[in-house]
Motif scaffolding. Sequence first.
Motif: not given
Length: 481
Positions: A177-180, A194-199, A279-281
């Motif tokens: 995984y990328p950095v969250l 943001v962390k939840f939806r990006s992951k 990480q945008e939306m």
Amino acid sequence: MQFFTRHNLKYFDKMRCLRKRSAVSFLGILVVCLLFMNLYIEDSYVLEGDKQLIRETATHQLNPERYVHSFKDLSNFSGSINISYRYLAGTPLPRKRYLTIGLSSVKRKKGNYLLETIKSIFEQSSYEELKEIAVVVQLADFDSAWCDGMVQDISQKFAHHIIAGRLIVIHVPEDYYPVLDGLKRNYNDPEDRVKFRSKQNVDYAFLLNFCANLSDYYVMLEDDVRCSKNFLTAVKKVITSREGSYWVTLEFSKLGYIGKLYHSHDLPRLAHFLLMFYQEMPCDWLLIHFRGLLAQKEVIRFKPSLFQHMGYYSSYKGAENKLKDDDFEEESFDIPDNPPANLHTNMNVFENYEASKAYSSIDEYFWGKAPSTGDFYGIVFEKPIKISKIKVVTGTEDRQNDILHHGALEVGEKIVGSKKGRQCTTYLRLGEFKNGKFEITDLEHKVLFDINCMRILVTKSQKEWLIIKSISVWTSQTTNQ
């Protein structure tokens, strides 16, 4: 290709550094461009103030040459992402299937619906349908104890499906995984949101990447869904009815990331797309932009819905989530065949509510100005057919008077004319419209000839406009011309 690990995802960190230096990142430009181009597409979730800000930003930062180059790059993202998946249950499929059903699940603070969702998929499928599907469950939580417990439960309850090669459970280690943490906070979302939806975007990207070569088609479900009876048969009918037409996404639910169907060959591009803008939306917003970029501007959604949200608590912080799809029908879902046909009318059509919008399961309709006696809506089938059932509905809930007040339905044979002007010379009247509706069954026993045409005939002028909401045709067999 090197593994997609934390250690070789340095470009994510580099982009954040560039933003801190107040330079305009290429990713930012492309995102703004996508948002600007697609504001008109169902973006009711973006406030008017946000839309204005996006327009102003796009005006100053858009670089068309760089955008077009990047779009071409996106279109060529056909290769898979090199990831080492862990098989927690099941083994690689021995043969390609018709449909893969993908689910991604994480540990919830309240409730757990994954087992019920898997159960619904299998119970609502016939034995013949089960031969054509594969179910892939991704346990995407980093809590190994939770994953182990879920695998044990799944293996106990669905052992025969695992042995039969219909069910696979996978996991992607956290290292990929990328950095969250420390991501930018679009839409003023709190940092944990943001962390939840990006992951979640990365979870879906990894799942799509895994499923790319398992079947011809892929449908995404969430882990708190129940299915309509024989949903696969309904999906296959819809896909057959769309042969020859271009589509990126077909929707069988109006909620979130539930019931969204793709060609499997598009999955690698979609996986890359979700990773690029993770990480945008939220993912369901990104999907709107994805289909827009691939030139499907309009939503293609079918009713009734085949999948229903059943969870009460969200996977995000256990918040209440009572969303329901009021178009869902669990039993006796019978989607029409609507064989290929040419559609025409001599009525005065209002704006873009053309004839084709009535002859479909899509949530659209034909709308004509006040019809006169003798006006018609005609259907000329590409091949002569045997019809078992016809159902026509006029008017809508909010325009209940725009129905066909006086009309009849007829079927015809003996086609004459050129391809563009084909019509039947002989018609048989099947009956009259009552309260704006017409329905007839067992038609194959009532009409002895092969049907080439069908038409709705206005038998008395009316001052009200006419909406034809849906025309549904079920066939018993297709004959050779």
